[in-house]
Design a protein around this motif. Sequence first.
Motif, mmCIF file in Angstrom:
data_model
loop_
_atom_site.group_PDB
_atom_site.id
_atom_site.type_symbol
_atom_site.label_atom_id
_atom_site.label_comp_id
_atom_site.label_asym_id
_atom_site.label_seq_id
_atom_site.Cartn_x
_atom_site.Cartn_y
_atom_site.Cartn_z
ATOM 1 N N ARG A 46 0.834 -1.355 0.211
ATOM 2 C CA ARG A 46 -0.034 -0.018 0.311
ATOM 3 C C ARG A 46 0.951 1.312 -0.092
ATOM 4 N N GLY A 47 0.694 2.358 -0.275
ATOM 5 C CA GLY A 47 1.217 3.208 -0.157
ATOM 6 C C GLY A 47 2.497 3.460 -1.292
ATOM 7 N N ALA A 48 3.071 2.120 -2.221
ATOM 8 C CA ALA A 48 4.158 2.911 -2.848
ATOM 9 C C ALA A 48 4.293 3.736 -3.508
ATOM 10 N N ARG A 49 5.576 4.388 -3.778
ATOM 11 C CA ARG A 49 6.029 6.218 -4.181
ATOM 12 C C ARG A 49 7.183 5.540 -5.475
ATOM 13 N N ILE A 50 6.603 5.830 -6.395
ATOM 14 C CA ILE A 50 7.005 6.007 -7.870
ATOM 15 C C ILE A 50 7.707 6.814 -8.252
ATOM 16 N N GLU A 51 9.526 7.367 -8.591
ATOM 17 C CA GLU A 51 9.730 8.210 -9.621
ATOM 18 C C GLU A 51 10.562 7.933 -9.789
ATOM 19 N N GLN A 52 10.190 8.633 -10.800
ATOM 20 C CA GLN A 52 11.350 9.261 -12.466
ATOM 21 C C GLN A 52 11.797 10.227 -12.008
ATOM 22 N N ASP A 53 13.566 9.924 -12.437
ATOM 23 C CA ASP A 53 13.821 11.198 -12.704
ATOM 24 C C ASP A 53 13.852 11.377 -14.026
ATOM 25 N N MET A 54 13.781 12.633 -14.855
ATOM 26 C CA MET A 54 13.912 12.753 -16.160
ATOM 27 C C MET A 54 15.839 13.406 -16.328
ATOM 28 N N GLU A 87 16.381 19.098 -13.098
ATOM 29 C CA GLU A 87 15.399 19.036 -12.054
ATOM 30 C C GLU A 87 14.268 18.712 -11.598
ATOM 31 N N GLN A 88 13.526 17.828 -13.112
ATOM 32 C CA GLN A 88 12.187 17.645 -13.267
ATOM 33 C C GLN A 88 12.418 16.189 -13.343
ATOM 34 N N LYS A 89 11.324 15.743 -12.021
ATOM 35 C CA LYS A 89 10.998 14.697 -11.763
ATOM 36 C C LYS A 89 9.469 14.072 -12.029
ATOM 37 N N VAL A 90 9.072 13.030 -12.201
ATOM 38 C CA VAL A 90 7.412 12.590 -11.596
ATOM 39 C C VAL A 90 7.905 11.360 -10.516
ATOM 40 N N VAL A 91 6.611 12.289 -9.527
ATOM 41 C CA VAL A 91 6.372 11.301 -8.839
ATOM 42 C C VAL A 91 4.529 9.953 -8.775
ATOM 43 N N TRP A 92 4.647 9.131 -8.471
ATOM 44 C CA TRP A 92 3.380 8.105 -8.602
ATOM 45 C C TRP A 92 2.988 7.548 -7.212
ATOM 46 N N THR A 99 16.042 7.508 -14.821
ATOM 47 C CA THR A 99 15.579 7.209 -13.238
ATOM 48 C C THR A 99 14.513 6.723 -12.562
ATOM 49 N N VAL A 100 14.440 5.559 -12.369
ATOM 50 C CA VAL A 100 12.898 5.298 -12.042
ATOM 51 C C VAL A 100 12.681 4.321 -10.732
ATOM 52 N N CYS A 101 12.345 4.432 -9.401
ATOM 53 C CA CYS A 101 13.081 3.974 -7.767
ATOM 54 C C CYS A 101 11.523 3.563 -7.739
ATOM 55 N N VAL A 102 11.238 2.451 -6.687
ATOM 56 C CA VAL A 102 9.857 2.425 -6.158
ATOM 57 C C VAL A 102 9.995 2.232 -4.793
ATOM 58 N N TYR A 103 10.048 3.057 -3.369
ATOM 59 C CA TYR A 103 9.908 3.167 -2.264
ATOM 60 C C TYR A 103 8.642 3.266 -1.811
ATOM 61 N N VAL A 104 8.970 1.702 -1.155
ATOM 62 C CA VAL A 104 7.607 1.382 -0.171
ATOM 63 C C VAL A 104 7.405 1.950 1.244
ATOM 64 N N SER A 143 10.009 4.919 3.493
ATOM 65 C CA SER A 143 11.693 4.853 3.615
ATOM 66 C C SER A 143 11.542 5.469 2.590
ATOM 67 N N TYR A 144 12.716 5.860 2.243
ATOM 68 C CA TYR A 144 13.963 7.172 1.961
ATOM 69 C C TYR A 144 14.795 5.915 0.719
ATOM 70 N N THR A 145 15.003 4.542 0.906
ATOM 71 C CA THR A 145 16.624 3.523 0.133
ATOM 72 C C THR A 145 14.666 2.545 -0.480
ATOM 73 N N PRO A 146 15.420 2.613 -1.476
ATOM 74 C CA PRO A 146 14.327 2.108 -2.961
ATOM 75 C C PRO A 146 14.079 0.807 -3.016
ATOM 76 N N THR A 147 13.310 0.089 -3.494
ATOM 77 C CA THR A 147 12.941 -0.797 -3.186
ATOM 78 C C THR A 147 13.333 -1.765 -4.347
ATOM 79 N N ALA A 148 13.562 -0.579 -5.514
ATOM 80 C CA ALA A 148 13.714 -1.156 -7.100
ATOM 81 C C ALA A 148 14.073 -0.199 -7.265
#
Length: 201
Positions: free
Chosen positions: A65-73, A94-99, A137-142, A145-150
């Motif tokens: 629940r509430g996973a955070r997906i971040e993409q650095d452009m 400096e542009q980044k997308v967050v889901w 670059t895209v990372c998934v955070y659970v 946490s500030y440490t990416p899961t993937a």
Amino acid sequence: MRTAVVCALLCAATLPGPSAAASAPQAPPAVSVTVAVTDGRDDAESGKRLDYRITVHNMGPTEVRGARIEQDMPATTTSATAPGGTVEGHDVGEQKVVWRADLPAHDIQVFTASAVLGARTGPTATAAPGTLRAAATVCVYVGDSYTPTACSGDLDDLPETHAEAGGGDGWMWWAGAAAAAALFGPGVVRAVRRRRAAQPH
């Protein structure tokens, strides 16, 4: 009778009560999430739009629940869009997308984003001879946490333009030739005149 009561009290004291069992820390469920990103191409150039496809797969048996997906452009991105996501940062580089999304167990979700590339504003280390790279670059955070899961990345070659450098070098060559002619031209003319005057008629 007294012995039986004392034994019962001692046995009850050694057993954990309901509150102790309830307050015992619970181990967090194991999370197994993968992510992949691609724009379906291997090269790009200034002014072009790159359309990214991000695939997130929860391979575990528990919902995340509430996973955070971040993409650095890429660093030269001038504008970005992402359906269902939030674009953070508006300056180039400096542009980044967050889901934010819930990831059901054994489920795959797809996110999309687009980036328009601008021109490079300064020298950058080349990653391959004659080229630069547009990296996303895209990372998934659970949870919090500030440490990416993937994490996953996508690289596109940016052809390096030599037209400006070539034009500048040519201009400098002509300027040098003109300066040399101005310095040595009169001396050469005088030398030729003296040589002609010394020849017998």
